[in-house]
Structures are given as C-alpha cells and as structure tokens.
Design a protein around this motif. Structure first.
Motif, mmCIF file in Angstrom:
data_model
loop_
_atom_site.group_PDB
_atom_site.id
_atom_site.type_symbol
_atom_site.label_atom_id
_atom_site.label_comp_id
_atom_site.label_asym_id
_atom_site.label_seq_id
_atom_site.Cartn_x
_atom_site.Cartn_y
_atom_site.Cartn_z
ATOM 1 N N ILE A 76 0.841 -1.201 0.000
ATOM 2 C CA ILE A 76 0.000 0.000 0.000
ATOM 3 C C ILE A 76 0.873 1.246 0.000
ATOM 4 O O ILE A 76 0.628 2.202 -0.752
ATOM 5 C CB ILE A 76 -0.943 0.003 1.223
ATOM 6 N N SER A 77 1.910 1.277 0.839
ATOM 7 C CA SER A 77 2.798 2.436 0.916
ATOM 8 C C SER A 77 3.477 2.709 -0.421
ATOM 9 O O SER A 77 3.665 3.871 -0.806
ATOM 10 C CB SER A 77 3.853 2.223 2.002
ATOM 11 N N LEU A 78 3.844 1.657 -1.114
ATOM 12 C CA LEU A 78 4.474 1.829 -2.426
ATOM 13 C C LEU A 78 3.456 2.308 -3.463
ATOM 14 O O LEU A 78 3.733 3.204 -4.266
ATOM 15 C CB LEU A 78 5.101 0.504 -2.874
ATOM 16 N N LEU A 79 2.266 1.714 -3.440
ATOM 17 C CA LEU A 79 1.238 2.093 -4.407
ATOM 18 C C LEU A 79 0.778 3.539 -4.229
ATOM 19 O O LEU A 79 0.408 4.201 -5.205
ATOM 20 C CB LEU A 79 0.035 1.151 -4.290
ATOM 21 N N GLN A 117 -7.940 0.794 -2.420
ATOM 22 C CA GLN A 117 -8.987 0.105 -1.660
ATOM 23 C C GLN A 117 -9.851 -0.761 -2.578
ATOM 24 O O GLN A 117 -10.225 -1.881 -2.219
ATOM 25 C CB GLN A 117 -9.855 1.130 -0.931
ATOM 26 N N LEU A 118 -10.168 -0.240 -3.758
ATOM 27 C CA LEU A 118 -10.968 -1.011 -4.718
ATOM 28 C C LEU A 118 -10.221 -2.270 -5.151
ATOM 29 O O LEU A 118 -10.794 -3.372 -5.174
ATOM 30 C CB LEU A 118 -11.291 -0.146 -5.932
ATOM 31 N N SER A 140 -5.605 -4.749 6.135
ATOM 32 C CA SER A 140 -4.543 -3.781 5.840
ATOM 33 C C SER A 140 -5.084 -2.505 5.203
ATOM 34 O O SER A 140 -4.375 -1.500 5.126
ATOM 35 C CB SER A 140 -3.498 -4.411 4.916
ATOM 36 N N SER A 141 -6.336 -2.512 4.751
ATOM 37 C CA SER A 141 -6.946 -1.321 4.151
ATOM 38 C C SER A 141 -7.539 -0.381 5.186
ATOM 39 O O SER A 141 -7.968 0.731 4.837
ATOM 40 C CB SER A 141 -8.036 -1.739 3.155
ATOM 41 N N ILE A 142 -7.589 -0.809 6.446
ATOM 42 C CA ILE A 142 -8.185 0.025 7.499
ATOM 43 C C ILE A 142 -7.512 1.391 7.611
ATOM 44 O O ILE A 142 -8.202 2.420 7.714
ATOM 45 C CB ILE A 142 -8.159 -0.729 8.856
ATOM 46 N N PRO A 143 -6.163 1.485 7.580
ATOM 47 C CA PRO A 143 -5.541 2.826 7.639
ATOM 48 C C PRO A 143 -5.932 3.719 6.469
ATOM 49 O O PRO A 143 -6.013 4.940 6.627
ATOM 50 C CB PRO A 143 -4.033 2.508 7.608
ATOM 51 N N LEU A 144 -6.182 3.140 5.294
ATOM 52 C CA LEU A 144 -6.546 3.941 4.129
ATOM 53 C C LEU A 144 -7.887 4.642 4.336
ATOM 54 O O LEU A 144 -8.012 5.845 4.099
ATOM 55 C CB LEU A 144 -6.618 3.050 2.880
ATOM 56 N N ILE A 145 -8.886 3.894 4.774
ATOM 57 C CA ILE A 145 -10.190 4.513 4.983
ATOM 58 C C ILE A 145 -10.160 5.454 6.194
ATOM 59 O O ILE A 145 -10.869 6.456 6.231
ATOM 60 C CB ILE A 145 -11.298 3.432 5.124
ATOM 61 N N SER A 146 -9.303 5.153 7.166
ATOM 62 C CA SER A 146 -9.165 6.042 8.329
ATOM 63 C C SER A 146 -8.604 7.396 7.917
ATOM 64 O O SER A 146 -9.055 8.445 8.402
ATOM 65 C CB SER A 146 -8.252 5.404 9.382
ATOM 66 N N SER A 147 -7.632 7.393 7.014
ATOM 67 C CA SER A 147 -7.047 8.659 6.563
ATOM 68 C C SER A 147 -8.055 9.457 5.734
ATOM 69 O O SER A 147 -8.070 10.689 5.784
ATOM 70 C CB SER A 147 -5.770 8.402 5.756
#
Length: 477
Positions: free
Chosen positions: A356-359, A369-370, A405-412
């Motif tokens: 995720i960090s790289l993407l 996320q999709l 692992s997608s939880i931080p993405l939606i949190s941000s």
C-alpha cells in the motif's frame, strides 16, 4: 510577517525527527492495542484447553474486548475533542495495561472474561486517537502514507504474538502450581504482549499536544509554541524566521453557550449526521465496518479454524465438519506448527501494508482500496471449491489480510473529510460501528461455522463485495 493557516505551517515545517518519534510512539500503541485485542484469538486454543471452553464461550471471549471498546468509543471520542488527543491516550494506556495484567492473574474463565472486557473498555482512548494524533502533525499530502506506515505496527503485532506463542508452546505441557492457581504459557505470552505499552507510555510523556486541537479549544499561543518547537527540531530555525508570527485554523466552531454533559454530547454529535459531512461519514463508516467484519472477524478465529482443519483433500467446510465429528483430534493438542500459520498471516498483513505504501506513490487511495477489496472477494469466493491445504491457507490469509490492511486507508480518508473539532468523535464513532461488526462476525462464526459453513463464508464474501462497490463513492484525496 503573517498569521498562517495551520496546514500551511505544517507544509512549511515538513516531516522530520519529531514526527518520526511520534510515529514510533503511536506505532507502539498500535502493537499494544493489536496484541491486547486480537492476541487472544492467537492463543484461543490454549485458553479453551485450560478453561474447557465451548465454542459459544470462546465466542464470548473473542468479543469481550470489542464489546468494551464499543461501549466507550463514542465517549472517548467526545473526551478527546474536549480534553486532548495526547492526554486521553496516556490515561487510556495506563489504565488498560493495569486491567490487562489483572486479567492474566485470573484463575477462572468468567473472571478472566470480565477483565478482558474491562481492558477493552479502558483501551478505547488510544484505539484510534493515535491515528488522529499523528494525522494532525502531518501535512495533508502525506497523511495517508504516514498513517499507513504507522499501522505497519498492527502487522508487527500480528507477527509478534504467534512468534512468542510458537517458542512458548512447549511450556504448555508443563504446569506450575501455586496452590489452586495454575500458570500456563499463554498467560506469560499475554504478559509479554504488554511490553510495547510500557515504552509507549514513557515516550508519550515527552510528546506535545497537537496544535490543531489547541487551536480548536482557543489555546492559540500554546498551538504556536508547539509548532515553533516542531520547526526548531525539524529545520533548525523558528517560525518567526520563516515570517510566521501566528497560526489559525479554518472551519472552527463558533463559541456556544455552556451545556451539561448530555446536551454537549448530543450537540457535538449531531453535525456528523447533517450536510456536508453525512454522506462521506456514512460511506467511510460502512466501508470501515466491512474491513473489520471480514479482516478482524476472520483473524480472531483464524487459529481456531486452523486447529480444526485436517490435511485431507476436501474443501474447508468439509474439513471442519470432518474434524468436528472425528475423535482423532484432541481439543488440548498443542501443535506448534499451527503458530507458523499465524506468523504467515501476520507476514501477509505486513506485506499488504508495505505494498500500500508503495502504491500510494502513484495510485490514489480509493483505487488501492478497490483493488484490495476485489482481490479479497475473489479469494473468499474461492474457498467454496479449493481443496488442497496450501491453496486454502493462502486464500484465507489473503481474504483477511487484504481488507484488514486497508483500514488505515479509509481512516485517513475519514480524517481528511471531517474538521478538527469533530474529528476525534467521528473517528471513534466510526470505529464503534466497525467493532460492533466484529462482534457480529465472531458470533456468526462461533455459532454457524459448523452447521452452516458455506453460508457463513459467503456472508463474508458478500461484505467484501459491498465494500468494493462503495469505494467508487469515496471522495478523492
């Protein structure tokens, strides 16, 4: 000389050693949180053995801490917007650690269950405030990246617990008796889970409160002093030398009349359910709940499911039913190799976070996320027909890890779409519903997995698919 917006000041200051220390401290709180809440699932087989637990009792144990988190999430969100992010995190860490240590000493299941519930009740103040805290010290463009890196700690926590369990598993055959009290290896395992919390508390004493919170409560001078110290640490010069003599923050609430607690809680919550915040808040909350339902729900029961699986050439549901009716496997058998699967789960989680960090360097938050949600849906659906042991393990691990692992993405995303004076409450309320979904997920697995196995797994697949569809409606940040 100008009075600048706080986000412009953070852009000017950049990301330096002070924020790195904040990320490290918040990461330690993430490890502690993960080990306290999710760690029980990784030693569930040993706990069930010692207390002779049924699946229903094990389900109660897996949701006890989540139930505590749910009950106090909204209140801790309210407090963090009134008292401060750092203050609430510090109090929460200390009290939760005391409760956790007490639970380890309990000789009977229901006393142990009560103190696990209390640990969840007390740890709610740190459960998502760490995300709010670090996001308010980071410029907007870097928030998704920094929050995701901080949440690597959840993956390290997911690896740490099974590694310790693996090396302590031989001790499960050795019983030390102190009168009527029995010490088993899983108790020592849970005590070791608390060690990151001690270091986090020590570091938190030296960290400042966020400037955005201080501005939201009218402490403008302290906010400026906080940013000034941050600038000195990062750039070796003060804000005045950059031409900044003061800071302000847009979208702050107007001063209101004094109200009692219940009135204040109500009036501070209502704006989340009105325009312009309602749509984005609901979408983020539903997506977050889906991530928790599948990611954390499967993870909580992962070790138990693996313990009940055979190496036969069957689909996973036939394996579970076969093992359930077979007398060849003892409830109290201790196979250290099962913890290896837990380590694999943690490593997969970490790998997904790193990817995720790289993407994020090239791809938008919502697109990642999709992608993750669609792959997870395919992995979950494949459990309907996969028969070999290794492919089933890979599918289960990826099904859980991709969404967790997608939880931080939606949190941000949620941090970005909600203003400072509502952010703490919004994050905590959203996580409250998400944790409620874990309680439901755990109850479904505990009660339906054996009699309605395929139906159960496909419920989780449907949730993953719904999450994938909803990501199309996320705001672009």
């Amino acid at each position: 000389m100008v009075v600048a917006d706080v986000d412009d000041v953070l852009d000017e200051i950049g990301f330096g050693c002070m924020q790195a220390l904040m990320v490290f401290t918040c990461s330690l709180t993430c490890v502690f949180l993960n080990d306290e809440i999710m760690g029980v699932g990784l030693v569930a087989v040993d706990i069930a053995c010692e207390f002779s637990l049924s699946n229903n009792q094990l389900s109660l144990l897996s949701i006890a801490a989540f139930a505590g988190l749910i009950l106090t999430s909204h209140y801790s969100g309210y407090l963090t917007d009134k008292i401060g992010r750092r203050t609430i995190m510090l109090y929460s860490m200390v009290l939760a650690m005391v409760s956790s240590i007490i639970s380890i000493l309990m000789p009977s299941f229901y006393f142990f269950l009560f103190w696990r519930f209390m640990t969840g009740l007390l740890i709610s103040g740190v459960s998502v405030n760490n995300i709010t805290y670090i996001s308010e010290f980071t410029k907007v463009k870097l928030q998704s990246v920094v929050v995701n890196i901080m949440c690597f700690a959840f993956a390290f926590g997911a690896i740490y617990v099974p590694v310790v369990s693996h090396f302590l598993s031989p001790l499960n055959r050795i019983l030390f008796s102190w009168g009527n009290f029995h010490l088993r290896a899983w108790r020592l395992n849970m005590l070791l889970n608390s060690t990151p919390g001690f270091l986090a508390i020590a570091l938190m004493w030296i960290l400042p409160e966020t400037a955005k919170f201080l501005l939201s409560v009218g402490k403008v001078d302290r906010a400026y002093e906080t940013l000034d110290r941050l600038c000195l640490k990062n750039r070796g010069k003060d804000l005045a030398s950059l031409g900044i003599t003061g800071v302000f923050q847009a979208d702050l609430p107007e001063s209101t009349v004094k109200r009692n607690f219940c009135e204040s809680l109500w009036y501070d919550t209502v704006p989340l359910f009105k325009r312009p915040y309602l749509k984005n808040f609901l979408i983020c909350t539903i997506i977050l709940s889906g991530y928790f339902f599948v990611g954390n729900g499967i993870t909580l029961w992962f070790m138990k499911l693996r313990h009940n699986m055979s190496d036969s050439n069957m689909i996973i549901c036939d394996m579970i039913k076969y093992t359930k009716t077979s007398h060849s496997t003892s409830k109290c058998s201790h196979d250290a190799s099962n913890f290896i699967d837990g380590i694999i789960l943690g490593c997969a989680f970490l790998g997904c976070c790193i990817l995720i960090s790289l993407l994020l360097i090239w791809v938008r938050n919502s697109y990642i996320q999709l992608l993750y949600a669609m792959i997870a849906t395919v992995c979950g659906f494949s459990l309907n027909f996969l028969k070999l042991h290794v492919p089933i393990l890979i599918a289960m691990v990826m099904f859980s890890s991709l969404l967790a692992s997608s939880i931080p993405l939606i949190s941000s995303v949620l941090c970005a779409v909600v203003p400072t004076h509502l952010r703490g409450m919004a994050i905590n309320m959203s996580y409250m519903f998400a944790r409620l979904s874990v309680v439901i997920a755990s109850a479904i697995i505990g009660n339906w997995m054996v009699p309605f196995c395929l139906v159960t797994f496909n419920i989780f697949v449907i949730f993953a698919l719904v999450v994938a569809i909803l990501t199309f409606f996320l705001p672009q940040i």
